[in-house]
Design a protein around this motif. Structure first.
Motif, PDB file in Angstrom:
ATOM      1  N   GLY A  72       2.010  -9.733  -5.294  1.00  0.00           N
ATOM      2  CA  GLY A  72       0.770  -8.986  -5.097  1.00  0.00           C
ATOM      3  C   GLY A  72       0.610  -7.826  -6.047  1.00  0.00           C
ATOM      4  N   ARG A  73       0.852  -8.050  -7.336  1.00  0.00           N
ATOM      5  CA  ARG A  73       0.727  -7.013  -8.386  1.00  0.00           C
ATOM      6  C   ARG A  73       1.708  -5.868  -8.189  1.00  0.00           C
ATOM      7  N   HIS A  74       2.823  -6.101  -7.503  1.00  0.00           N
ATOM      8  CA  HIS A  74       3.854  -5.099  -7.328  1.00  0.00           C
ATOM      9  C   HIS A  74       5.214  -5.713  -7.594  1.00  0.00           C
ATOM     10  N   ILE A  75       6.100  -4.943  -8.233  1.00  0.00           N
ATOM     11  CA  ILE A  75       7.458  -5.403  -8.497  1.00  0.00           C
ATOM     12  C   ILE A  75       8.388  -4.196  -8.457  1.00  0.00           C
ATOM     13  N   ASN A 125       0.823  -1.210   0.000  1.00  0.00           N
ATOM     14  CA  ASN A 125       0.000   0.000   0.000  1.00  0.00           C
ATOM     15  C   ASN A 125       0.856   1.258   0.000  1.00  0.00           C
ATOM     16  N   LEU A 126       2.007   1.221   0.665  1.00  0.00           N
ATOM     17  CA  LEU A 126       2.890   2.387   0.653  1.00  0.00           C
ATOM     18  C   LEU A 126       3.517   2.590  -0.723  1.00  0.00           C
ATOM     19  N   VAL A 127       3.850   1.485  -1.399  1.00  0.00           N
ATOM     20  CA  VAL A 127       4.360   1.595  -2.774  1.00  0.00           C
ATOM     21  C   VAL A 127       3.265   2.151  -3.686  1.00  0.00           C
ATOM     22  N   LYS A 128       2.032   1.710  -3.467  1.00  0.00           N
ATOM     23  CA  LYS A 128       0.906   2.223  -4.253  1.00  0.00           C
ATOM     24  C   LYS A 128       0.715   3.720  -4.004  1.00  0.00           C
ATOM     25  N   ILE A 177       1.785  -2.633 -10.679  1.00  0.00           N
ATOM     26  CA  ILE A 177       2.535  -1.458 -10.242  1.00  0.00           C
ATOM     27  C   ILE A 177       4.034  -1.786 -10.259  1.00  0.00           C
ATOM     28  N   VAL A 178       4.800  -1.021 -11.049  1.00  0.00           N
ATOM     29  CA  VAL A 178       6.250  -1.217 -11.150  1.00  0.00           C
ATOM     30  C   VAL A 178       6.928  -0.045 -10.445  1.00  0.00           C
ATOM     31  N   LYS A 179       7.592  -0.349  -9.321  1.00  0.00           N
ATOM     32  CA  LYS A 179       8.339   0.673  -8.596  1.00  0.00           C
ATOM     33  C   LYS A 179       9.763   0.685  -9.140  1.00  0.00           C
ATOM     34  N   VAL A 180      10.219   1.841  -9.599  1.00  0.00           N
ATOM     35  CA  VAL A 180      11.520   1.960 -10.251  1.00  0.00           C
ATOM     36  C   VAL A 180      12.445   2.807  -9.371  1.00  0.00           C
ATOM     37  N   THR A 219       2.424  13.617  -3.551  1.00  0.00           N
ATOM     38  CA  THR A 219       2.664  15.023  -3.845  1.00  0.00           C
ATOM     39  C   THR A 219       3.998  15.381  -3.200  1.00  0.00           C
ATOM     40  N   GLU A 220       4.558  16.517  -3.608  1.00  0.00           N
ATOM     41  CA  GLU A 220       5.895  16.846  -3.112  1.00  0.00           C
ATOM     42  C   GLU A 220       5.905  17.004  -1.600  1.00  0.00           C
ATOM     43  N   ALA A 221       4.773  17.412  -1.014  1.00  0.00           N
ATOM     44  CA  ALA A 221       4.745  17.631   0.428  1.00  0.00           C
ATOM     45  C   ALA A 221       4.560  16.336   1.214  1.00  0.00           C
ATOM     46  N   LYS A 222       4.109  15.269   0.530  1.00  0.00           N
ATOM     47  CA  LYS A 222       3.795  14.025   1.225  1.00  0.00           C
ATOM     48  C   LYS A 222       4.829  12.925   0.980  1.00  0.00           C
ATOM     49  N   LEU A 223       5.824  13.174   0.121  1.00  0.00           N
ATOM     50  CA  LEU A 223       6.761  12.116  -0.257  1.00  0.00           C
ATOM     51  C   LEU A 223       7.589  11.656   0.940  1.00  0.00           C
ATOM     52  N   ASN A 224       8.084  12.587   1.765  1.00  0.00           N
ATOM     53  CA  ASN A 224       8.894  12.215   2.922  1.00  0.00           C
ATOM     54  C   ASN A 224       8.109  11.350   3.892  1.00  0.00           C
ATOM     55  N   LEU A 225       6.821  11.641   4.028  1.00  0.00           N
ATOM     56  CA  LEU A 225       5.967  10.859   4.911  1.00  0.00           C
ATOM     57  C   LEU A 225       5.920   9.401   4.474  1.00  0.00           C
ATOM     58  N   ILE A 226       5.760   9.168   3.168  1.00  0.00           N
ATOM     59  CA  ILE A 226       5.680   7.793   2.647  1.00  0.00           C
ATOM     60  C   ILE A 226       7.032   7.099   2.771  1.00  0.00           C
ATOM     61  N   ASP A 227       8.112   7.824   2.476  1.00  0.00           N
ATOM     62  CA  ASP A 227       9.450   7.229   2.569  1.00  0.00           C
ATOM     63  C   ASP A 227       9.763   6.782   3.994  1.00  0.00           C
ATOM     64  N   LYS A 228       9.426   7.613   4.986  1.00  0.00           N
ATOM     65  CA  LYS A 228       9.681   7.241   6.381  1.00  0.00           C
ATOM     66  C   LYS A 228       8.856   6.022   6.785  1.00  0.00           C
ATOM     67  N   ALA A 229       7.608   5.969   6.304  1.00  0.00           N
ATOM     68  CA  ALA A 229       6.757   4.826   6.621  1.00  0.00           C
ATOM     69  C   ALA A 229       7.314   3.547   5.984  1.00  0.00           C
ATOM     70  N   LEU A 230       7.817   3.656   4.744  1.00  0.00           N
ATOM     71  CA  LEU A 230       8.412   2.484   4.088  1.00  0.00           C
ATOM     72  C   LEU A 230       9.629   1.980   4.860  1.00  0.00           C
ATOM     73  N   GLN A 231      10.447   2.891   5.346  1.00  0.00           N
ATOM     74  CA  GLN A 231      11.618   2.490   6.127  1.00  0.00           C
ATOM     75  C   GLN A 231      11.197   1.777   7.416  1.00  0.00           C
ATOM     76  N   SER A 232      10.105   2.249   8.028  1.00  0.00           N
ATOM     77  CA  SER A 232       9.618   1.615   9.258  1.00  0.00           C
ATOM     78  C   SER A 232       9.107   0.206   8.996  1.00  0.00           C
ATOM     79  N   THR A 233       8.397   0.022   7.855  1.00  0.00           N
ATOM     80  CA  THR A 233       7.871  -1.314   7.563  1.00  0.00           C
ATOM     81  C   THR A 233       8.990  -2.295   7.249  1.00  0.00           C
TER      82      THR A 233
END
Length: 479
Positions: free
Chosen positions: A399-402, A143-146, A333-336, A152-166
Motif C-alpha cells: 500500500g505505498r509503504h515499506i 496511516n500511523l506510519v504516514k 513512503i519509506v519508514k526507516v 512533532t516532538e510532542a506528538k511522537l509518543n502518541l503515534i508510537d503507542k498507537a502503532l504498538q496497539s495496532t
C-alpha cells in the motif's frame, strides 16, 4: 438579526462559557438567528459537553454546510460519529479533515478566533483508530506510519503507542478536541460595539461670523476674496503604500498567511499574483486575499469630498482561487528504523541513488557511513546497495509503504559506535515543531550534526533539532 446584534449575542455567550455557565451560553447561542459556521461549531461543542450527540451532529452539519473548508468542524463531527459507533462515517469525516489541511503539518485557528491547533498527525491517528474499529488493521498501520511524516516532538509518543496497539490488534484512545474551547468574535469588532462620547456635544462660544452655529472640527475659512475653490488633497493619501481597493465580499482565512476582511473594508494591494491572490495591507496587518473579492477604488477628496463610499453589491462571492501546492499523492513512503525512526518519500520505482540520497540527507551522514537492509538482521540477501535490483525491493511495499532497517558501518562490522551525549547548559523552548525542547541539566543523545550551529538529538523520548550553543559535550569517561 443584524450583524451587530449577532456579535453582541455571540460575545455574551462565550462570556457565559468562561464563567462555566454552559446552559445560559447554549440558550443564548440558540437564540441567534442565521448563525455563521463558527457559531454553529460552538453550539455543536456545547452539545458534545452535554452528551447530546444527535444535537451535536446537526450543529456540525450546519457548520460544514456554511463552510465546507472548516477542517476542525469535520474533525469534531468525526468525534461525534465515533462516539455513536458509526465508524465508517467517522472515518470519512477524518479523511475530509485531513484533505482540508492541504498538506500542512497543522492549522492554527488563532487568527480566526479559536485558540487551537489542529495537527495532521492527530487527524491521521483518529483515521487509523476508525479503521481499526472496522477491522482494517493494515490500513490503520499505514496511516500511523504516514503520521510520522507530519510528527512533532510532542506528538511522537502518541503515534508510537498507537502503532504498538495496532501490532497487537488492540484499539487505542482517540485524540479529542477540548469542547469548552470555542470560536470567539473578533475582539476589534466587539470593541466597536459600544460607541463612547468622550468629547460631549460641541457648541460655538465665539465667532467672527454673526449667528454662527458651526461646531465641527475644521477651522473656519478666512472671509477673503479669491479664496481657494476646493480643498487641497491631503498628502497622507499619497503616502499610503499600495493601491486602494474596496472589499466586495466577506473572506474567511483558512491559513495564517491569509487575512480576514468584510464588505466595505478599504485595503491597499501591494502585489497581485498570477494565481489571483493579492498581498494586501489592512489595519496595519498584511496578508493574502483573493483579488476577485476586491474592486479598485479611486480616492480623490477634491472631487468626492461629500460623497460616501458606495455600498458593495449584494451578490454571491466568486469561487475561492486555488493556491499552488506540491502533490505527494503518488509518493512511496519509506519508514526507516535507525537509532530512531523516521520516514522519507520517494517516487515509485526510484533507483538506489535517489533512495540513498534521501536517507543520507535525513541523517546528515555520507552514504558510505551506513547500510540498508530489508530486515532487522543484516544478511547477504537482505542488504540493499548499488548492485541491488530495486524492483525486488519495491515489490515488498504494501500500500505505498515499506519499512527498511538502517545501521552504521561500525555496527554492521560488529564494532558498535559509542554514543555521543550532551548536557544542557540552558533550557531551550521553541514554538517550532521541528525543534527539541529541554531543560537545564537534561542529557541529550546526539543523532546527527545538521551544521556547525545546529544538532539533532533525542531527549526524554522526543527527537528534534537544537542550537549547539545551548549544550556541552559530555566526555567519554563521564558517560
Amino acid at each position: 438579526m443584524s450583524f451587530l446584534d449577532t456579535l453582541r449575542q455571540w460575545d455574551k455567550a462565550v462570556t457565559c462559557v468562561d464563567r462555566q455557565d454552559l446552559p445560559e451560553a447554549l440558550s443564548i447561542f440558540l437564540s441567534i438567528q442565521e448563525p455563521n459556521s463558527k457559531i454553529y461549531f460552538d453550539i455543536g461543542c456545547l452539545h458534545l459537553l452535554n452528551q447530546d450527540l444527535d444535537a451535536a451532529e446537526k450543529a456540525f452539519d450546519c457548520s460544514i454546510r456554511k463552510d465546507e473548508h472548516l477542517a476542525v468542524a469535520f474533525f469534531q463531527r468525526g468525534i461525534t460519529f465515533y462516539r455513536k459507533q458509526r465508524y465508517e462515517e467517522s472515518l470519512a469525516d477524518f479523511q475530509h479533515a485531513f484533505k482540508a489541511l492541504r498538506g500542512n503539518q497543522l492549522i492554527d485557528y488563532k487568527a480566526l478566533g479559536l485558540r487551537y491547533k489542529l495537527y495532521a498527525c492527530e487527524v491521521l491517528h483518529n483515521m487509523a483508530l476508525a479503521q481499526a474499529q472496522l477491522g482494517n488493521w493494515e490500513k490503520a498501520q499505514e496511516n500511523l506510519v504516514k503520521a510520522l511524516d507530519y510528527k512533532t516532538e510532542a506528538k511522537l509518543n502518541l503515534i508510537d503507542k498507537a502503532l504498538q496497539s495496532t501490532l497487537k490488534q488492540k484499539p487505542f484512545k482517540p485524540v479529542e478536541f477540548p469542547s469548552n474551547v470555542l470560536f470567539k468574535p473578533n475582539k476589534h469588532y466587539v470593541a466597536e460595539l459600544e460607541k463612547k462620547d468622550y468629547l460631549g456635544k460641541a457648541k460655538v462660544v465665539a465667532s467672527v461670523i454673526p449667528q454662527d452655529e458651526f461646531s465641527g472640527f475644521a477651522p473656519l475659512q478666512p472671509q477673503v476674496k479669491d479664496g481657494p475653490t476646493c480643498p487641497k488633497e491631503p498628502e497622507v493619501l499619497r503616502a499610503l503604500e499600495g493601491e486602494p481597493h474596496t472589499v466586495l465580499f466577506e473572506f474567511v482565512p483558512e491559513t495564517s498567511d491569509e487575512l480576514a476582511v468584510v464588505p466595505g473594508n478599504i485595503v491597499f494591494v501591494l502585489q497581485k499574483g498570477a494565481d489571483n491572490w493579492a498581498s494586501v495591507i489592512f489595519n496595519e496587518r498584511r496578508g493574502l486575499v483573493p483579488y476577485n473579492y476586491l474592486e479598485r477604488l479611486e480616492i480623490s477628496l477634491a472631487s468626492k469630498q461629500n460623497e460616501g463610499i458606495p455600498r458593495p453589491p449584494n451578490r454571491a462571492p466568486p469561487t475561492r482561487p486555488e493556491r499552488k501546492q506540491e502533490s505527494s499523492n503518488n509518493s512511496l513512503i519509506v519508514k526507516v528504523r535507525f537509532t530512531f525512526t523516521f520516514a522519507v518519500s520517494v517516487p515509485p520505482g526510484s533507483p538506489y541513488e535517489i533512495l540513498i540520497e534521501k536517507i543520507s540527507n535525513k541523517l546528515n551522514l555520507p552514504s558510505t557511513a551506513f547500510t540498508l537492509s530489508l530486515t532487522s538482521e543484516v544478511t547477504g540477501q537482505s542488504v540493499i546497495n548499488a548492485n541491488t535490483e530495486m524492483e525486488s525491493v519495491w515489490s515488498c511495499a504494501s500500500g505505498r509503504h515499506i519499512t527498511l532497517w538502517c545501521g552504521t558501518k561500525e555496527e554492521t562490522d560488529g564494532k558498535p559506535q559509542s554514543e555521543i551525549h550532551f548536557v544542557a547548559l540552558h533550557s531551550y523552548e521553541s514554538s517550532n515543531p521541528e525543534d527539541l525542547n529541554f531543560h537545564q541539566g537534561d542529557t541529550i543523545t546526539l543523532l546527527s550534526r545538521v551544521n556547525q550551529d545546529w544538532l539533532e538529538g533525542q531527549c526524554n523520548g522526543n527527537t528534534g533539532i537544537f542550537p549547539a550553543s545551548f549544550v556541552e559535550e559530555v566526555p567519554v569517561n563521564d558517560q
